[in-house]
Design a protein around this motif. Structure first.
Motif, short mmCIF file in Angstrom:
data_model
loop_
_atom_site.label_atom_id
_atom_site.label_comp_id
_atom_site.label_asym_id
_atom_site.label_seq_id
_atom_site.Cartn_x
_atom_site.Cartn_y
_atom_site.Cartn_z
N LEU A 92 -7.33 41.96 31.92
CA LEU A 92 -5.96 41.54 32.24
C LEU A 92 -5.92 40.05 32.59
O LEU A 92 -5.07 39.31 32.09
CB LEU A 92 -5.40 42.36 33.39
CG LEU A 92 -4.02 41.98 33.90
CD1 LEU A 92 -2.98 42.11 32.81
CD2 LEU A 92 -3.65 42.81 35.11
N GLY A 93 -6.85 39.63 33.43
CA GLY A 93 -6.90 38.22 33.81
C GLY A 93 -7.16 37.32 32.61
O GLY A 93 -6.54 36.26 32.47
N TRP A 122 -4.73 34.44 31.12
CA TRP A 122 -5.19 33.06 31.00
C TRP A 122 -4.98 32.54 29.58
O TRP A 122 -4.51 31.41 29.38
CB TRP A 122 -6.67 32.95 31.40
CG TRP A 122 -7.14 31.54 31.38
CD1 TRP A 122 -7.95 30.94 30.46
CD2 TRP A 122 -6.81 30.52 32.34
NE1 TRP A 122 -8.14 29.62 30.77
CE2 TRP A 122 -7.46 29.34 31.92
CE3 TRP A 122 -6.04 30.50 33.49
CZ2 TRP A 122 -7.35 28.15 32.64
CZ3 TRP A 122 -5.94 29.32 34.20
CH2 TRP A 122 -6.58 28.16 33.76
N LEU A 123 -5.30 33.36 28.59
CA LEU A 123 -5.14 32.93 27.20
C LEU A 123 -3.68 32.81 26.79
O LEU A 123 -3.34 32.02 25.91
CB LEU A 123 -5.88 33.89 26.27
CG LEU A 123 -7.40 33.88 26.42
CD1 LEU A 123 -8.02 35.00 25.59
CD2 LEU A 123 -7.99 32.53 26.06
N ALA A 124 -2.79 33.57 27.43
CA ALA A 124 -1.36 33.55 27.09
C ALA A 124 -0.58 32.48 27.84
O ALA A 124 0.60 32.27 27.56
CB ALA A 124 -0.75 34.92 27.38
N PHE A 134 1.39 33.79 34.63
CA PHE A 134 0.14 34.04 33.93
C PHE A 134 -1.05 33.39 34.64
O PHE A 134 -2.12 34.00 34.76
CB PHE A 134 0.20 33.53 32.48
CG PHE A 134 1.01 34.40 31.55
CD1 PHE A 134 1.00 35.78 31.67
CD2 PHE A 134 1.75 33.84 30.54
CE1 PHE A 134 1.73 36.59 30.80
CE2 PHE A 134 2.48 34.63 29.66
CZ PHE A 134 2.47 36.01 29.80
N ILE A 135 -0.87 32.18 35.11
CA ILE A 135 -1.97 31.50 35.80
C ILE A 135 -2.31 32.21 37.11
O ILE A 135 -3.49 32.46 37.39
CB ILE A 135 -1.62 30.01 36.04
CG1 ILE A 135 -1.57 29.27 34.69
CG2 ILE A 135 -2.64 29.36 36.98
CD1 ILE A 135 -1.02 27.86 34.78
N ALA A 136 -1.30 32.54 37.90
CA ALA A 136 -1.54 33.24 39.16
C ALA A 136 -2.21 34.59 38.92
O ALA A 136 -3.18 34.95 39.61
CB ALA A 136 -0.23 33.43 39.93
N ILE A 190 2.93 41.30 27.52
CA ILE A 190 1.93 41.15 28.58
C ILE A 190 2.61 41.24 29.95
O ILE A 190 2.11 41.92 30.85
CB ILE A 190 1.15 39.84 28.42
CG1 ILE A 190 0.28 39.89 27.16
CG2 ILE A 190 0.27 39.58 29.65
CD1 ILE A 190 -0.39 38.57 26.82
N VAL A 191 3.74 40.58 30.11
CA VAL A 191 4.46 40.63 31.39
C VAL A 191 4.91 42.06 31.68
O VAL A 191 4.83 42.52 32.83
CB VAL A 191 5.64 39.64 31.42
CG1 VAL A 191 6.44 39.80 32.70
CG2 VAL A 191 5.13 38.20 31.30
#
Length: 125
Positions: A56-57, A61-63, A7-9, A75-76
């Motif tokens: 999407l970003g 970030w929130l997840a 998620f961060i990447a 999301i993934v």
């Protein structure tokens, strides 16, 4: 496998790409496909794509701290679909349409790697 690093990447990559498309869709198109965006319609479509990448970003970030739940898996799964289709579209642009900017093949490799990472996260859930 935990999805937090994914998620961060994804957030960093897609927020950057989204901002670049909103600010200068013509430059991004030139880097990716080596073709100009020379009509107002091209710029509109590029900026809408940028907005989608920002969304999407932002979602990633929130997840990032949500752990492994059904929403994170959703999301993934969406990211897997996005990255797989991006690989196909960019590869088609290079192989079939003979378009090629300096960033085309690196983008194919990046999206392929991100798709594999998404798949691994889903399988190891």
């Amino acid at each position: 496998m935990r999805a937090k690093p994914l998620f961060i990447a994804t957030a960093v990559i897609e927020l950057g790409a989204g901002l670049a498309l909103i600010v200068s869709p013509a430059l991004v198109a030139s880097i990716l496909i080596g073709a100009p965006f020379d009509t107002p319609a091209d710029s509109v479509v590029g900026r809408v794509a940028g907005a989608a990448l920002l969304a999407l970003g932002g979602a990633c970030w929130l997840a990032r701290n949500d752990g492994q739940n059904r929403a994170a898996s959703g999301i993934v799964s969406g990211m897997l679909l996005y990255n797989a289709v991006a690989v196909m579209v960019f590869a088609d642009a290079g192989i079939v349409l003979h378009l090629s900017g300096i960033g085309l093949w690196p983008a194919v490799v990046l999206h392929a790697a991100m798709a594999v990472w998404c798949l691994v996260c889903l399988i190891k859930k």
